[in-house]
Each structure stands twice: as structure tokens, then as C-alpha cells.
Design an enzyme around this catalytic site. Structure first.
Site, PDB file in Angstrom:
ATOM      1  N   GLY B  42       0.765  -1.160  -0.056  1.00  0.00           N
ATOM      2  CA  GLY B  42      -0.098   0.039   0.037  1.00  0.00           C
ATOM      3  C   GLY B  42       0.998   1.288   0.017  1.00  0.00           C
ATOM      4  O   GLY B  42       2.035   1.066   0.262  1.00  0.00           O
ATOM      5  N   HIS B  43       0.037   2.381  -0.302  1.00  0.00           N
ATOM      6  CA  HIS B  43       1.044   3.496  -0.375  1.00  0.00           C
ATOM      7  C   HIS B  43       1.435   4.031   1.072  1.00  0.00           C
ATOM      8  O   HIS B  43       0.677   3.210   1.982  1.00  0.00           O
ATOM      9  CB  HIS B  43       0.459   4.533  -1.260  1.00  0.00           C
ATOM     10  CG  HIS B  43      -0.736   5.244  -0.725  1.00  0.00           C
ATOM     11  ND1 HIS B  43      -1.097   6.051   0.292  1.00  0.00           N
ATOM     12  CD2 HIS B  43      -2.031   4.749  -1.154  1.00  0.00           C
ATOM     13  CE1 HIS B  43      -2.291   6.040   0.433  1.00  0.00           C
ATOM     14  NE2 HIS B  43      -2.989   5.166  -0.239  1.00  0.00           N
ATOM     15  N   ASN B  44       2.144   5.065   1.174  1.00  0.00           N
ATOM     16  CA  ASN B  44       2.342   5.734   2.611  1.00  0.00           C
ATOM     17  C   ASN B  44       1.182   6.138   3.102  1.00  0.00           C
ATOM     18  O   ASN B  44       0.511   6.935   2.432  1.00  0.00           O
ATOM     19  CB  ASN B  44       3.404   6.754   2.604  1.00  0.00           C
ATOM     20  CG  ASN B  44       4.793   6.346   2.221  1.00  0.00           C
ATOM     21  OD1 ASN B  44       4.986   5.064   2.296  1.00  0.00           O
ATOM     22  ND2 ASN B  44       5.633   7.079   1.930  1.00  0.00           N
ATOM     23  N   SER B  46      -1.585   4.363   3.825  1.00  0.00           N
ATOM     24  CA  SER B  46      -2.794   3.213   3.831  1.00  0.00           C
ATOM     25  C   SER B  46      -3.002   2.317   4.950  1.00  0.00           C
ATOM     26  O   SER B  46      -3.841   1.450   4.922  1.00  0.00           O
ATOM     27  CB  SER B  46      -2.086   2.393   2.603  1.00  0.00           C
ATOM     28  OG  SER B  46      -1.210   1.569   3.171  1.00  0.00           O
ATOM     29  N   GLY B  47      -1.950   2.560   6.056  1.00  0.00           N
ATOM     30  CA  GLY B  47      -2.723   1.604   7.331  1.00  0.00           C
ATOM     31  C   GLY B  47      -1.551   0.420   7.155  1.00  0.00           C
ATOM     32  O   GLY B  47      -1.859  -0.386   8.373  1.00  0.00           O
ATOM     33  N   LYS B  48      -0.713   0.287   6.441  1.00  0.00           N
ATOM     34  CA  LYS B  48      -0.029  -1.114   6.628  1.00  0.00           C
ATOM     35  C   LYS B  48       1.136  -1.343   7.606  1.00  0.00           C
ATOM     36  O   LYS B  48       1.002  -2.189   8.273  1.00  0.00           O
ATOM     37  CB  LYS B  48       0.688  -1.254   5.185  1.00  0.00           C
ATOM     38  CG  LYS B  48       1.754  -0.313   4.384  1.00  0.00           C
ATOM     39  CD  LYS B  48       2.242  -0.523   3.178  1.00  0.00           C
ATOM     40  CE  LYS B  48       3.688   0.242   2.924  1.00  0.00           C
ATOM     41  NZ  LYS B  48       3.105   1.647   3.149  1.00  0.00           N
ATOM     42  N   SER B  49       1.684  -0.176   8.098  1.00  0.00           N
ATOM     43  CA  SER B  49       2.553  -0.224   9.120  1.00  0.00           C
ATOM     44  C   SER B  49       1.588  -0.298  10.363  1.00  0.00           C
ATOM     45  O   SER B  49       2.250  -0.952  11.440  1.00  0.00           O
ATOM     46  CB  SER B  49       3.275   1.015   9.368  1.00  0.00           C
ATOM     47  OG  SER B  49       4.759   0.858   8.127  1.00  0.00           O
ATOM     48  N   GLU B 168       8.797  -2.443   6.153  1.00  0.00           N
ATOM     49  CA  GLU B 168       9.323  -1.461   5.242  1.00  0.00           C
ATOM     50  C   GLU B 168      10.986  -1.669   5.367  1.00  0.00           C
ATOM     51  O   GLU B 168      11.756  -0.658   5.326  1.00  0.00           O
ATOM     52  CB  GLU B 168       8.901  -0.243   5.120  1.00  0.00           C
ATOM     53  CG  GLU B 168       7.491  -0.106   5.094  1.00  0.00           C
ATOM     54  CD  GLU B 168       7.237   1.261   4.526  1.00  0.00           C
ATOM     55  OE1 GLU B 168       7.923   1.855   3.729  1.00  0.00           O
ATOM     56  OE2 GLU B 168       5.960   1.879   5.076  1.00  0.00           O
TER      57      GLU B 168
END
Lengths: 265, 281, 290
Positions: B42-44, B46-49, B168
Site C-alpha cells: 500500500g502507499h504511505n 494506507s494503514g499497512k504499518s 518496510e
């Protein structure tokens, strides 16, 4: 400028002194500092000086490098030397120039104090030059361990010290980078009035603090994820080993102290 | 197959007191089996971290549950679950705790009370696995970004985790460093069958995974094998993601009137098709 | 404004046990109005070289010519400031240099330092905030309340507001996601085209160097080992490999294709569009090339 600083710097090596256990080196230096005050005449001061020189030789640190790096301290030594020369008015008058009178005792005291100062600085520099900061921390942690009984946070302090040491180069790099970035934006720290100079430090300090906090936060998270919950139940990866070298070093020191005791007037 | 991770309708917001506050993770569910490699892309923003932090109990969801190795993650079993997981973060400098490479790898072992003799063995082994075993006494400031990240991976491996999360871990590295790290992970997967979750915005990296979860605006946008997910093409580009090189080139070739099979994702497959086209010319 | 380095050497910490020579007899010319990419492996000396371009470092040997100013090891600190107005540098992770209470003031910092009037500095700041596509109301916000991508843009605006003749970019897109990366690189290219701004890009990305640059400098072991247009530099993959550098993906794909098809290596395709056109031409389709 920073590059030439010797004090507090570690130079890796494989000499007798390098291979000593940090505990024995710490004990050695502490006892030596006390022993310096035993000396009170020419022979005993000569012995101190000779012993210090021998220690430097045993460490294989280049003497030129040590002397070069001690320049900032030399000023202090010279200052105390002059103080003694001009303010001690005992013994024979050696030299007179107008109101300036130099007495024998003044000269003697000046030289003694300078030697005392010099050997103290040389010995402590030798400790940091031949022992990595992290080993010093390890040594201190073990030596201070008994203080845990009185709830002194020995482990926490040692960890704080080792992490600070680990981040010093990182933060120095960072300072350099931010300084250059602001210089490139026309900031000027080296000229202007006092007020202007102080204002010019702000663009440097704010980013440094922001970055240090960010790092601290990241580091805390990384430590937590790796299971850090304080000193309780932890094992140690760094083991210290006391061997014949350490015993020998302390025995030699003991011999010097005994000699000093008999040689002092 | 054993299910090692299970997210069920997980919701999380950083501003729980604000009724209009945006959910950083908004109703996400997925399962992971032992030995799988899942890429969360997902882009920065997007909630992935945030998702990664929920998985290892750095954050707890306001709604839904996070299951790890068969149990729901709670404050009580947090440390026990963590001792079975490793996590590598984005910034190579900010996770290096030890004074030297070996001290850093030993850090998690010390925390978990592993005896000294066992520690030395595990440190050696873990460093061998990431090919950093000749750097035992190196200090972090003398290592490249890629080397520091490999040390961080070794630090996680030393604890023999059942799940490795890479948050990341390659995004701050130069191309060479990224390649080093990816090669190490591929090698580990092959030799140890380690379960890996890799959070990334690099779709080339996601190509290597068994399964891809695409995040957007805190929600799960798509899930499936890389093939299935990348067939969405344009829709992914609109999310600020970059399609793999072979797919971008296929699209450009299409504009020139050269048709290739849809969903050709690797350069090898694409060039083979082009060779065939050429010999049939 | 031309920049030239003549027999430039640079040694860190000279005269100590930590001495290290970072540049060695470097001779480089960056023509006015060019888009020059500097590539090199980590530790090749490219960041030391970069710091010579606006007097952040003075050479320990040789001469750096920036326009009609000369910098040698004797040059005084005061003489360097005018150079820094003309040559702006966007450092890696430039958001780390933000410090002011609001975005507007931070962007005005550079212009004010170089003697631009308050009104003009403010006008420039507002202009660049808009040009960089930052949302309305950003000017009054604290830079530390912005997202990572927005902070990066603010920092870039702070350098652009100095309106330098030469813009030096050190990995300006590191850590951004693909969409952010492309937007920023396209913006720099537009500025280069519209304002004829000399642009110097220090990068690890061979793709960016191939796509945007018209001139390249290859650094290795503190020396300039190759200079020329990307078409020449990327023609010889073997030599680049000796310096631990690769070619853009377009070129490696092209070579793979040529090898399998039994074709001699053609001029390297520097962009994906060029590669597609080249393949189409060879396959006898598109662009009327057949």
C-alpha cells in the site's frame, strides 16, 4: 578540530594494556590516582614519571599522538606551574626581574605539581585510549554490581551509557548533515553579533532534538519488540575474563606503591 | 496446516476520543498459515504499518481480535507471543541497540535469559544465515544500510522465531542494499521455511510472496496470489503503487500493437513471448 | 553557470590516524543548463564531490570553479556565501532540516538569509507551496504536523525559494512511495526545462539517471572514471560492472532480448517508451519503423 581530540577516544590495538580486563584497568587507574599523592620528593616523582612512561610503552600508543592530543591540557599545566612559581616564596632566591622573584621552592613545587598533573592525565587517557567505551561500561557495571543491594539502578545506568555511546557517532553525523543543510540555506553561525550567533544555533538544535526524540522512540519500540523488560532475568552476552595479565598489572602497581612509600621523604 | 496468524475484523484509530476520527485500520481480516510468505502492500499512509504494529502487540485494536499461534493476543500473553516473533523496522540506525554486530544480535537472547554458551552458538549461526559472520566486532557506523538490516534480521533469527515481520525493511536502502536483504530473505525461506510478513510499497518485492494483501485507506483493497492481484493493473496504479516492470512494458507494447499474454509479470516470461513473436514474424 | 573541478583532491582528517582520502585528482565539468547525473557506488566519493559544488567543503588540492568564482583551500569562509545563493542543494531526507514554527517561515528562512526582502520572501514561499502541490492552509501549519511526503515537499520548497541558478539533488526521492517519487522527479524535470535551471542529480537509480539526465559523471574510488551522455555511459555494461554499477532495467531487458534474438547490441533504450518503440520496430510493428 574534533578529529585531533585524544581525550575519551579509543584506538583499537593488541598490546598488553589493550588485552587487560576493563575491571583491572579501572581499579588500576583509581589506585594510581590515589598513589600519585604519595610522591613528595624528586626520586618519588621521577619514579611516577618513569612508571607512566613504561605504561605508555606497554600500550604501544604512539607518544607523539598522545602529546599532540594533550595540547589543550598543556595550557592548564603551564598555568598551575606559573602560579606556583610566582606565589611560593620559600627557599633561596634564584632569579629576580623587577618585582618578579623566583624562589627555589617555588620552582620545585611548580615542577612537582606539573608532573602530578601530567601523569594523571596521561594515565586516564591511556585507559580510554586502550579500552573501548563499551568495555569500560561493562567493567563499571560489574564493579558497581554490589550497589544493586541498595537499589542502585546499576544495569539501567550501564545500558543507558552503552546506548548513548552507540549513538554518539550517529548523532555527530546527523549534526554535521543538518549543519551543512542549514549552511546551504545561507545560515551563518561563525559571524555576526552574539545575539545573531545564538539565533543561528536554533535551526541546528531544533532538528537535532526532533531527530533524537524520533530515534529514541524508534529504539524503544525496537527494544520492546525484542523482549526488553528491564534487567530482571536477563543473561549477559559480554563476559569478562580476569587472567594472569590482570593480576600481574596490579602486582606491579603494588610494587610501585611500596617503592613510593619508602622513597618519599 | 497450522494457522499462525489470524486477524478478525480489526479496527484501530489513533484518536479513539474523536467520533469522526479516521480509522488507520478499518475492519481488516486475514489468516496466515505456517510457512507462508505474505506481502502487505500500500502507499504511505494506507494503514499497512499500523497493521504490523497490531500484529506484534505494540498496539491493540479497539475492535476485532488478533490471533497468534492459536491464541488471541492479550496483555497477559504478549511477552510469550513476542518471544516467538521477530520484527525488522524501516530505519537501519534506529534499531541497532548493541555496540557491535554480535552484541546487537545477542540482545533479544539476553532479554530472554538464554545461557551464555547457547548464546554464542546462536549468534554465530544467525549471523551465518545472513552472511555477516565475518563482521562480529564491527560497529554500526562502519556498516552499510543493507548490512545493518541483515544484522537486524540475524537479531530476530537468533531467537528462532515462528514468524518474521519486515516493516518496510528495504525502503530506506539503496538498490544494492535492497538486493542483499531480499536475497537473504529468499535464501531463508528456501532453507528454513520461515513464515514471513513483509510490509512494503515495492510491488517487485511483493511479486516474491505467496500471497499479497493490498491496503488502501485502512481497508483491505485486494487479496490473492500476486497473479490475481496484479491483474487489477490500472486500479493499483491509481492507489499510488507501481506495477512490476514487465507489466508496464507489456502495456506500452500493447499501445504499439504488440499483444502479450495478460498477467505476464516476470521479465523472463515476457522476453520469451517476444522471442516467439519474432520467430513467427 | 558552469561548474568545473580541476585536479580536485579532498582528504578528511588530514594528519591524524583517521586520515582518509575521499577525492583524488577529479576533473569534472558541468555545463550550464545541463541535467547532469552523478552516479557511483556507496563510498565512491560522490557525496564528497557534491559538497564541493557550493563550497560546503573546500578542496584540499586543486580548484573548484563555480561560475566566475574560484574555490581553493585558501578561500575564506565569507566568500562562500554568495556561491551558496546560486547553488541550492536538496540533501537526502531534506525534511530533517525543518525547524520553524510554521511552514511559511521555514521556506522563507533561506531567502531571508540571502538578503531577500521580507515581502518578496513571503510571496516566493506562497508561490512554491502552491507549485509543489501542498494543500491549502499548509503555510500556517507546523512542519512537524505534516505527513512524511508533505514534509519532504516543504523542505524542497525551502531550497527552491532561494531561486538558485543551479539545483543539486542528493537522492531526493529516497524513502518515498512510487507515486510520490514520480511526482517529485517530474517536477524537477519541469523546472529544469522551463527555467533552464542547471540540475545535478546524485542518485543510485540508473533508471532516473537514464530518463532525466543529458550528461553523466561516473565516480569510483574517489575518481571520475567516465563522463558523457547516458546513451554512451550505459552502452558498456561490463565496464559499469567493474565499478559495481548496473544498467537501467530497460537496458538489461533490451540486452536479454537482443541476445536471444541473435541481434547485435543496439543503442541503449533509456526509457520504457524507447524500449517499447525499439522492440516494436524490431518486431515490425508500430511507429512506422518497419
Amino acid at each position: 578540530m574534533m578529529e585531533k581530540m585524544v581525550f575519551g577516544r579509543y584506538i583499537p590495538g593488541d598490546s598488553f594494556v589493550h588485552r587487560l580486563d576493563p575491571r583491572s584497568k579501572l581499579i588500576f587507574v583509581f589506585i594510581f590516582i590515589a598513589a600519585v599523592f604519595l610522591a613528595n620528593n624528586t626520586v618519588s616523582y621521577a619514579l611516577l614519571l618513569a612508571f607512566t612512561l613504561l605504561s605508555i610503552l606497554a600500550s604501544k600508543v604512539r607518544i607523539g599522538f598522545l602529546i599532540g592530543g594533550l595540547k589543550p591540557v598543556m595550557f592548564l599545566i603551564a598555568f598551575t606551574f606559573l602560579l606556583h612559581i610566582f606565589f611560593t616564596k620559600e627557599g633561596d632566591l634564584l632569579f629576580q626581574l623587577g618585582f618578579l622573584k623566583i624562589y627555589e621552592e617555588g620552582l620545585r613545587q611548580g615542577i612537582y605539581i606539573s608532573i602530578r598533573f601530567l601523569v594523571l592525565v596521561l594515565m586516564t587517557s591511556l585507559l580510554t585510549l586502550t579500552t573501548s567505551p563499551i568495555s569500560i561500561t561493562d567493567g563499571l557495571e560489574v564493579l558497581l554490581n554490589p550497589l544493586k543491594k541498595v537499589k542502585f539502578p546499576v544495569h539501567e545506568l550501564a545500558l543507558m551509557m552503552s546506548i548513548s555511546l552507540r549513538f554518539i557517532p550517529t548523532l555527530m553525523d546527523e549534526t554535521d548533515k543538518i549543519l551543512k543543510a542549514q549552511l546551504a540555506r545561507g545560515s551563518d553561525i561563525s559571524s555576526g553579533t552574539m545575539k545573531e550567533r545564538i539565533q543561528a544555533v536554533v535551526p541546528l538544535l531544533v532538528p537535532l532534538f526532533v531527530s533524537a526524540f524520533k530515534r529514541a522512540e524508534d529504539l524503544a519500540v525496537a527494544m520492546e519488540v525484542r523482549g526488553y523488560r528491564g534487567g530482571e532475568g536477563r543473561t549477559r552476552y559480554r563476559q569478562l575474563k580476569w587472567d594472569w595479565r590482570d593480576t600481574t598489572a596490579l602486582l606491579i602497581l603494588l610494587a610501585v606503591i611500596v617503592a613510593l612509600w619508602f622513597l618519599r621523604g | 496446516m497450522e494457522r499462525i496468524l489470524s486477524l478478525q475484523d480489526v479496527r484501530f484509530t489513533y484518536t479513539p476520543d474523536d467520533p469522526d476520527g479516521r480509522h488507520a485500520v478499518d475492519g481488516v481480516s486475514f489468516d496466515m498459515h505456517a510457512g507462508e510468505w505474505i506481502a502487505v502492500v500500500g502507499h504511505n499512509g494506507s494503514g499497512k504499518s499500523t497493521l504490523a504494529r497490531l500484529m506484534i502487540g505494540l498496539l491493540f485494536p479497539q475492535e476485532g481480535t488478533v490471533g497468534l499461534f492459536g491464541d488471541t493476543l492479550t496483555e497477559d500473553n504478549l511477552w510469550e507471543k513476542r518471544s516467538q516473533m521477530g520484527m525488522v523496522f524501516q530505519n537501519p540506525d534506529n534499531q541497532f541497540v548493541g555496540a557491535t554486530v554480535q552484541d546487537d544480535v545477542a540482545f533479544a537472547l539476553e532479554n530472554n535469559g538464554i545461557p551464555f554458551e547457547e548464546m554464542t552458538l546462536r549468534v554465530q549461526n544467525a549471523l551465518k544465515q545472513v552472511k555477516m559472520d565475518t563482521f562480529l566486532d564491527h560497529e554500526p557506523q562502519h556498516l552499510s544500510g543493507g548490512q545493518k538490516q541483515r544484522v537486524a534480521i540475524a537479531g530476530a533469527l537468533a531467537l528462532r522465531p515462528r514468524l518474521l515481520i519486515l516493516d518496510e525493511a528495504t525502503s530506506m536502502l539503496d538498490p544494492q542494499g535492497r538486493e542483499e536483504v531480499i536475497r537473504v530473505i529468499l535464501d531463508l525461506r528456501e532453507k528454513t521455511g520461515l513464515s514471513v510478513i513483509s510490509i512494503t510499497h515495492d510491488l517487485e518485492e511483493a511479486l516474491l510472496a505467496d500471497r499479497v494483501v493490498v491496503m488502501n485507506g485502512g481497508r483491505k483493497f485486494a487479496e490473492g496470489t500476486p497473479q490475481e492481484v496484479f491483474l487489477k493493473g490500472e486500479a493499483l496504479t491509481e492507489l499510488g503503487l507501481d506495477l512490476p516492470f514487465a507489466m508496464r512494458l507489456s502495456a506500452l507494447l500493447g499501445e504499439q500493437g504488440i499483444g502479450t499474454e495478460p498477467g505476464t509479470m516476470t521479465e523472463r516470461k515476457l522476453v520469451e513471448q517476444l522471442w516467439t513473436l519474432r520467430s513467427n514474424r | 553557470m558552469d561548474i568545473a573541478l580541476e585536479q580536485v583532491g579532498y582528504t578528511y582528517a588530514a594528519g591524524t590516524p583517521f586520515q582518509k582520502q575521499a577525492l583524488h585528482d577529479v576533473n569534472v565539468r558541468i555545463p550550464s543548463g545541463s541535467y547532469t547525473a552523478i552516479i557511483g557506488h556507496t563510498g565512491s566519493g560522490k557525496s564528497t564531490l557534491l559538497q564541493h559544488l557550493n563550497g560546503l567543503l573546500k578542496p584540499t588540492a586543486g580548484i573548484v570553479r563555480i561560475g566566475d568564482t574560484q574555490v581553493t583551500k585558501e578561500t575564506k569562509g565569507k566568500q562562500l556565501k554568495p556561491i551558496r545563493r546560486k547553488v541550492g542543494i536538496v540533501f537526502q531526507f531534506p525534511e530533517h532540516q525543518l525547524f520553524e514554527e510554521n511552514v511559511l517561515k521555514d521556506i522563507m528562512f533561506g531567502p531571508l538569509n540571502f538578503g531577500v526582502e521580507e515581502e518578496e520572501a513571503k510571496a516566493r514561499a506562497l508561490r512554491w507551496i502552491e507549485r509543489l502541490g501542498l494543500p491549502e492552509g499548509t503555510a500556517e501549519k507546523s512542519p512537524f504536523d505534516l505527513s512524511g511526503g508533505q514534509m519532504r515537499r516543504v523542505a524542497i520548497a525551502g531550497v527552491l525559494a532561494m531561486e538558485p541558478d543551479v539545483l543539486v539533488l542528493d537522492e531526493p526521492t529516497a524513502g518515498l512511495d512510487p507515486a510520490g517519487r514520480k511526482e517529485i522527479m517530474d517536477l524537477f524535470y519541469e523546472l529544469h526545462e522551463q527555467r533552464d535551471m542547471t540540475t545535478i542529480l546524485v542518485t543510485h537509480s540508473m533508471e532516473d539517471a537514464a530518463r532525466y539526465a543529458d550528461h553523466m559523471i561516473v565516480m569510483h574510488d574517489g575518481m571520475d572514471v567516465l563522463q558523457g551522455p547516458p546513451g554512451e555511459v550505459f552502452a558498456d555494461a561490463e565496464r559499469l560492472a567493474e565499478w559495481r554499477l548496473g544498467v537501467p532495467r530497460t537496458v538489461s531487458f533490451q540486452r536479454l532480448y537482443e541476445e536471444g534474438a541473435g541481434l547485435p547490441p543496439g543503442p541503449p533504450a533509456l526509457t520504457e517508451e524507447q524500449l517499447a518503440a525499439y522492440l516494436a520496430a524490431d518486431l515490425g510493428k508500430g511507429g512506422g519503423a518497419s
